[in-house]
Each structure stands twice: as structure tokens, then as C-alpha cells.
Design a protein around this motif. Structure first.
Motif, PDB file in Angstrom:
ATOM      1  N   GLY A 137       0.791  -1.226   0.000  1.00 19.55           N
ATOM      2  CA  GLY A 137       0.000   0.000   0.000  1.00 19.55           C
ATOM      3  C   GLY A 137       0.817   1.266   0.000  1.00 19.55           C
ATOM      4  N   LEU A 138       2.157   1.156   0.003  1.00 15.78           N
ATOM      5  CA  LEU A 138       3.008   2.340   0.019  1.00 15.78           C
ATOM      6  C   LEU A 138       3.010   3.013  -1.358  1.00 15.78           C
ATOM      7  CD1 LEU A 138       6.161   1.070   1.965  1.00 15.78           C
ATOM      8  CD2 LEU A 138       4.207   2.350   2.868  1.00 15.78           C
ATOM      9  N   PRO A 139       2.974   4.347  -1.400  1.00 13.06           N
ATOM     10  CA  PRO A 139       3.091   5.058  -2.678  1.00 13.06           C
ATOM     11  C   PRO A 139       4.539   5.087  -3.144  1.00 13.06           C
ATOM     12  CG  PRO A 139       2.998   6.639  -0.900  1.00 13.06           C
ATOM     13  CD  PRO A 139       2.819   5.281  -0.271  1.00 13.06           C
ATOM     14  N   ILE A 140       4.742   5.530  -4.389  1.00 16.57           N
ATOM     15  CA  ILE A 140       6.064   5.601  -5.002  1.00 16.57           C
ATOM     16  C   ILE A 140       6.410   7.057  -5.294  1.00 16.57           C
ATOM     17  CG2 ILE A 140       7.490   4.949  -6.990  1.00 16.57           C
ATOM     18  CD1 ILE A 140       5.529   2.557  -7.381  1.00 16.57           C
ATOM     19  N   GLN A 141       7.580   7.494  -4.826  1.00 19.46           N
ATOM     20  CA  GLN A 141       8.166   8.735  -5.315  1.00 19.46           C
ATOM     21  C   GLN A 141       9.294   8.354  -6.268  1.00 19.46           C
ATOM     22  OE1 GLN A 141       9.080  12.341  -3.508  1.00 19.46           O
ATOM     23  NE2 GLN A 141       7.904  12.013  -1.615  1.00 19.46           N
ATOM     24  N   CYS A 142       9.270   8.919  -7.485  1.00 15.33           N
ATOM     25  CA  CYS A 142      10.229   8.496  -8.504  1.00 15.33           C
ATOM     26  C   CYS A 142      10.941   9.688  -9.129  1.00 15.33           C
ATOM     27  CB  CYS A 142       9.509   7.692  -9.592  1.00 15.33           C
ATOM     28  SG  CYS A 142      10.628   7.008 -10.824  1.00 15.33           S
ATOM     29  N   HIS A 143      12.254   9.771  -8.902  1.00 16.17           N
ATOM     30  CA  HIS A 143      13.115  10.759  -9.555  1.00 16.17           C
ATOM     31  C   HIS A 143      13.028  10.521 -11.058  1.00 16.17           C
ATOM     32  CE1 HIS A 143      17.085  12.926 -10.095  1.00 16.17           C
ATOM     33  NE2 HIS A 143      17.098  12.128 -11.165  1.00 16.17           N
ATOM     34  N   THR A 144      12.425  11.477 -11.774  1.00 15.41           N
ATOM     35  CA  THR A 144      12.137  11.296 -13.197  1.00 15.41           C
ATOM     36  C   THR A 144      12.425  12.605 -13.916  1.00 15.41           C
ATOM     37  OG1 THR A 144      10.315   9.810 -12.565  1.00 15.41           O
ATOM     38  CG2 THR A 144      10.382  10.553 -14.853  1.00 15.41           C
ATOM     39  N   ILE A 145      13.434  12.605 -14.761  1.00 16.46           N
ATOM     40  CA  ILE A 145      13.835  13.820 -15.455  1.00 16.46           C
ATOM     41  C   ILE A 145      13.270  13.818 -16.871  1.00 16.46           C
ATOM     42  CG2 ILE A 145      15.760  15.248 -16.215  1.00 16.46           C
ATOM     43  CD1 ILE A 145      15.473  15.004 -13.157  1.00 16.46           C
ATOM     44  N   GLY A 146      12.346  14.744 -17.128  1.00 18.28           N
ATOM     45  CA  GLY A 146      11.806  14.914 -18.471  1.00 18.28           C
ATOM     46  C   GLY A 146      10.535  14.131 -18.734  1.00 18.28           C
ATOM     47  N   GLY A 147       9.752  14.645 -19.675  1.00 15.66           N
ATOM     48  CA  GLY A 147       8.458  14.056 -19.986  1.00 15.66           C
ATOM     49  C   GLY A 147       8.543  12.723 -20.697  1.00 15.66           C
ATOM     50  N   ASP A 148       9.583  12.499 -21.518  1.00 14.58           N
ATOM     51  CA  ASP A 148       9.677  11.230 -22.250  1.00 14.58           C
ATOM     52  C   ASP A 148       9.801  10.047 -21.295  1.00 14.58           C
ATOM     53  OD1 ASP A 148       9.527  12.506 -24.701  1.00 14.58           O
ATOM     54  OD2 ASP A 148      11.695  12.632 -24.960  1.00 14.58           O
ATOM     55  N   VAL A 149      10.650  10.198 -20.296  1.00 14.23           N
ATOM     56  CA  VAL A 149      10.834   9.110 -19.325  1.00 14.23           C
ATOM     57  C   VAL A 149       9.558   8.927 -18.502  1.00 14.23           C
ATOM     58  CG1 VAL A 149      12.163   8.351 -17.319  1.00 14.23           C
ATOM     59  CG2 VAL A 149      13.329   9.376 -19.256  1.00 14.23           C
ATOM     60  N   ALA A 150       8.893  10.029 -18.151  1.00 12.86           N
ATOM     61  CA  ALA A 150       7.637   9.927 -17.408  1.00 12.86           C
ATOM     62  C   ALA A 150       6.585   9.179 -18.220  1.00 12.86           C
ATOM     63  CB  ALA A 150       7.139  11.318 -17.034  1.00 12.86           C
ATOM     64  N   LEU A 151       6.520   9.448 -19.515  1.00 14.21           N
ATOM     65  CA  LEU A 151       5.567   8.743 -20.376  1.00 14.21           C
ATOM     66  C   LEU A 151       5.907   7.253 -20.469  1.00 14.21           C
ATOM     67  CD1 LEU A 151       5.156  11.305 -23.283  1.00 14.21           C
ATOM     68  CD2 LEU A 151       3.344  10.556 -21.715  1.00 14.21           C
ATOM     69  N   HIS A 152       7.196   6.928 -20.565  1.00 11.27           N
ATOM     70  CA  HIS A 152       7.598   5.522 -20.620  1.00 11.27           C
ATOM     71  C   HIS A 152       7.207   4.809 -19.325  1.00 11.27           C
ATOM     72  CE1 HIS A 152      11.014   2.433 -21.630  1.00 11.27           C
ATOM     73  NE2 HIS A 152       9.814   1.894 -21.616  1.00 11.27           N
ATOM     74  N   ALA A 153       7.463   5.458 -18.184  1.00 10.74           N
ATOM     75  CA  ALA A 153       7.063   4.874 -16.903  1.00 10.74           C
ATOM     76  C   ALA A 153       5.562   4.671 -16.850  1.00 10.74           C
ATOM     77  CB  ALA A 153       7.521   5.777 -15.756  1.00 10.74           C
ATOM     78  N   ASN A 154       4.822   5.621 -17.369  1.00  8.85           N
ATOM     79  CA  ASN A 154       3.363   5.520 -17.372  1.00  8.85           C
ATOM     80  C   ASN A 154       2.896   4.311 -18.171  1.00  8.85           C
ATOM     81  OD1 ASN A 154       0.765   6.759 -16.637  1.00  8.85           O
ATOM     82  ND2 ASN A 154       0.536   7.067 -18.849  1.00  8.85           N
ATOM     83  N   GLU A 155       3.533   4.073 -19.319  1.00  5.83           N
ATOM     84  CA  GLU A 155       3.147   2.918 -20.134  1.00  5.83           C
ATOM     85  C   GLU A 155       3.426   1.606 -19.405  1.00  5.83           C
ATOM     86  OE1 GLU A 155       1.454   2.669 -23.037  1.00  5.83           O
ATOM     87  OE2 GLU A 155       1.128   4.788 -22.564  1.00  5.83           O
ATOM     88  N   ILE A 156       4.560   1.528 -18.709  1.00  8.17           N
ATOM     89  CA  ILE A 156       4.883   0.318 -17.950  1.00  8.17           C
ATOM     90  C   ILE A 156       3.843   0.099 -16.856  1.00  8.17           C
ATOM     91  CG2 ILE A 156       6.558  -0.668 -16.314  1.00  8.17           C
ATOM     92  CD1 ILE A 156       8.756   0.683 -18.046  1.00  8.17           C
ATOM     93  N   MET A 157       3.451   1.161 -16.185  1.00 10.37           N
ATOM     94  CA  MET A 157       2.447   1.030 -15.130  1.00 10.37           C
ATOM     95  C   MET A 157       1.081   0.649 -15.694  1.00 10.37           C
ATOM     96  SD  MET A 157       3.489   3.967 -12.344  1.00 10.37           S
ATOM     97  CE  MET A 157       3.942   5.281 -13.474  1.00 10.37           C
ATOM     98  N   LYS A 158       0.722   1.211 -16.828  1.00  9.30           N
ATOM     99  CA  LYS A 158      -0.557   0.848 -17.449  1.00  9.30           C
ATOM    100  C   LYS A 158      -0.575  -0.631 -17.814  1.00  9.30           C
ATOM    101  CE  LYS A 158      -2.368   3.635 -20.552  1.00  9.30           C
ATOM    102  NZ  LYS A 158      -2.470   4.601 -21.684  1.00  9.30           N
ATOM    103  N   GLN A 159       0.522  -1.104 -18.398  1.00  8.46           N
ATOM    104  CA  GLN A 159       0.600  -2.513 -18.781  1.00  8.46           C
ATOM    105  C   GLN A 159       0.503  -3.428 -17.564  1.00  8.46           C
ATOM    106  OE1 GLN A 159       4.256  -2.828 -21.011  1.00  8.46           O
ATOM    107  NE2 GLN A 159       3.545  -1.383 -22.589  1.00  8.46           N
ATOM    108  N   ALA A 160       0.986  -2.935 -16.421  1.00  5.73           N
ATOM    109  CA  ALA A 160       0.930  -3.720 -15.183  1.00  5.73           C
ATOM    110  C   ALA A 160      -0.402  -3.568 -14.459  1.00  5.73           C
ATOM    111  CB  ALA A 160       2.073  -3.301 -14.259  1.00  5.73           C
TER     112      ALA A 160
END
Length: 306
Positions: free
Chosen positions: A163-186
Motif C-alpha cells: 500500500g506504500l506510494p512511489i516517489q520516482c526521480h524522473t527527469i523529463g516528460g519522455d521518461v515519465a511517459l515511458h514509466a506511465n506505459e509500464i504502469m498501465k501494462q501492469a
């Protein structure tokens, strides 16, 4: 509820929060930083006056964002909490190359998450302190590399188990979008994910998309000398109709730097509350909304999901 180093607290107790700050950081490669590399009592003595200033400014809860091997020290945070009267929140998780232990490269994501799940359930070592969230990082660039993808997947699994949330050091929108796709797939709810350093994304349509899908947008470099640009950024986020209730504000400041005499230049923590917010109000941003960005929003972002 939030998990602090001294126990769980409610939203009322959490009060005003700084969601991304640092007490101690040691950029030592290959995870070779240990508590023998600094004097705990010196760290406490040098940072406590700054924390008392912060408390006087109206803050109640301080989220320390140094992960293991980069300066996480639950003993220091617990002592500072007891002496300052502030609530402190620490984490489980790992950072990124070159600050990772060698076993991370060989382990799979389940093995990594098992380490973090154990800390969430049993506490960090013998400290009696429990993590309140998962802190990870993604590499810079346009896509997430194999090692950091593994760390992200480990964080997703840990969040689902604890139940713990995630804080993620993420530089730039491209990497954030890639992370988002991985989370959506999961099938992972992005409501549990904070895009740390979202101010580094230049295409604000990305912020809108990710906030609309549930992700928290953390603007966390608000330091003296940057107030004008941050007021402009917050107004631009509003103009792009980025969900107003998904914005977090913090400074990413401090800190005692391991290896520098007396920790180097440790910057104060209070300026966001005493200087920036009044300045932002004077320059047209809504006072009640700014208050929500350091109270209601961070509580919702950091709360433990049942």
C-alpha cells in the motif's frame, strides 16, 4: 494514514507537509556509503536549528527522500523528530546507477521487491522505523533502461503488496511517459505514483495527460532566486488545464553532504512557506489552492493505500 518514523498519523496531524526534502545525502558510487562515513550527532546538531525554523514557519511533516545507499538514516530522522517535534517520513527502495549495490544488477524485480516488502512489514534493520513510501529513480534520457525498468517493476510490486506510494526521480516528460506505459501494462493505479522533478518536463501536454490518468505532479525545486519562473510554471500548468488537485510543491533542499566539512552548505527549509507562497499569492495565484498543495495534496499522494 501516513507512516512516519515514530508511528502512523492522520491528515489532521500531518498538517503542512514538505513532500520532497533531504537531511543527509552522500553521492558515493557503488553503494559504498555507510554510517561510518559521517558523524550522526554532527548531522543532528547542524540540521536541527533549520528544522526548528521550519516548524516555526508552520510545517508539521517532513518527507526525507534519500533512499538506501544514498543517505537514508532512520536513526538520525528519529532523533530529529523527537527533538524538533516534526513528523518525519522515510522510505524503502533504491536509486539508480552508479549508486546501486552490485547485487541489484543480478537480481530480478521480485527479489528486489522482497527486500522492500520486508522493510515495510518488519521495519528498517533494528531501528524500529518503518518506511512510509518507496523511493526510486529512473535514468535520464528518452527511455528507461533495463536496470531502472526492473527497479520500477519492483516498486510496483512492493506498492501493491504494502500500500506504500512511489516517489520516482524522473527527469523529463519522455521518461515519465515511458514509466506511465509500464504502469498501465501492469494495471497499476498511477494515483500511487509521484513524478518527482516534474518541472523538468517542457511539454506541458504530458503533465496534463499524466495528471488526468492519476499521476501526481511534483514541482520540487522552488528555491530562492527561482520564484518568478515557478510562478510562471504554475500559471502555465493551470492554462494547460493540468488537474489542479494533482500538484505538489516542495524544494528538494537541505542537506548535509557526506564528505564535505561540516556537511557543506546546508540550505534552510522554510523559504517555500515563508517566502514563495506569499510571493506567489501577490503575483496572482490563489492562496487556498497553494495551501492545498502543501497540505491536502501531499497527504493524499503519500497516504498508505489499504
Amino acid at each position: 494514514m501516513l507512516q512516519t518514523v515514530t508511528g502512523k498519523i492522520s491528515e489532521h496531524e500531518a498538517g503542512t507537509m514538505l513532500v520532497h526534502e533531504h537531511i543527509l545525502v552522500g553521492f558515493v558510487k557503488d553503494a559504498k556509503l555507510t554510517s561510518a562515513d559521517y558523524d550522526r550527532q554532527e548531522v543532528v546538531a547542524l540540521t536541527l536549528p533549520l528544522l526548528m525554523q521550519l516548524k516555526e514557519a508552520g510545517c508539521s511533516t517532513f518527507v526525507d527522500c534519500a533512499p538506501e545507499y544514498l543517505g537514508r538514516d532512520p536513526y538520525i530522522l528519529k532523533e530529529l523528530s523527537e527533538k524538533s517535534g516534526l513528523y518525519f517520513i522515510t522510505n524503502t527502495g533504491f536509486y539508480k546507477e552508479p549508486y546501486l549495490p552490485s547485487f541489484v544488477y543480478q537480481a530480478n524485480h521480485q527479489e528486489l521487491s522482497d527486500i522492500w516488502i520486508k522493510e515495510a512489514r518488519d521495519g528498517i534493520g533494528e531501528s524500529g522505523v518503518y518506511p512510509g513510501y518507496i523511493k526510486i529513480a529512473l535514468n535520464d534520457g528518452t527511455a528507461i533502461d533495463e536496470t531502472q525498468q526492473k527497479i520500477l517493476r519492483a516498486a510496483i510490486r512492493t506498492s501493491l503488496e504494502t500500500g506504500l506510494p512511489i516517489q520516482c526521480h524522473t527527469i523529463g516528460g519522455d521518461v515519465a511517459l515511458h514509466a506511465n506505459e509500464i504502469m498501465k501494462q501492469a494495471g497499476f493505479d498511477r494515483e500511487r505514483f509521484i513524478w518527482v522533478h516534474a518541472q523538468t518536463g517542457k511539454d506541458l501536454t504530458v503533465h496534463k495527460q499524466l495528471a488526468d490518468e492519476g499521476m501526481w505532479i511534483s514541482i520540487d525545486s522552488i528555491l530562492p532566486g527561482t520564484y518568478d519562473e515557478h510562478v510562471v510554471l504554475l500559471k502555465q500548468l493551470q492554462a494547460y488545464k493540468v488537474s489542479a488537485d494533482k500538484i505538489l510543491l516542495s524544494q528538494d533542499t537541505g542537506w548535509y553532504t557526506v564528505g564535505e566539512e561540516k556537511g557543506g552548505h546546508i540550505r534552510p527549509y522554510h523559504h517555500l512557506l515563508t517566502d514563495f507562497i506569499p510571493y506567489a499569492i501577490e503575483n496572482g495565484l490563489d492562496a487556498s489552492w497553494l495551501k492545498q498543495c502543501v497540505t491536502r495534496h501531499p497527504y493524499q499522494a503519500m497516504r498508505i493505500r489499504v
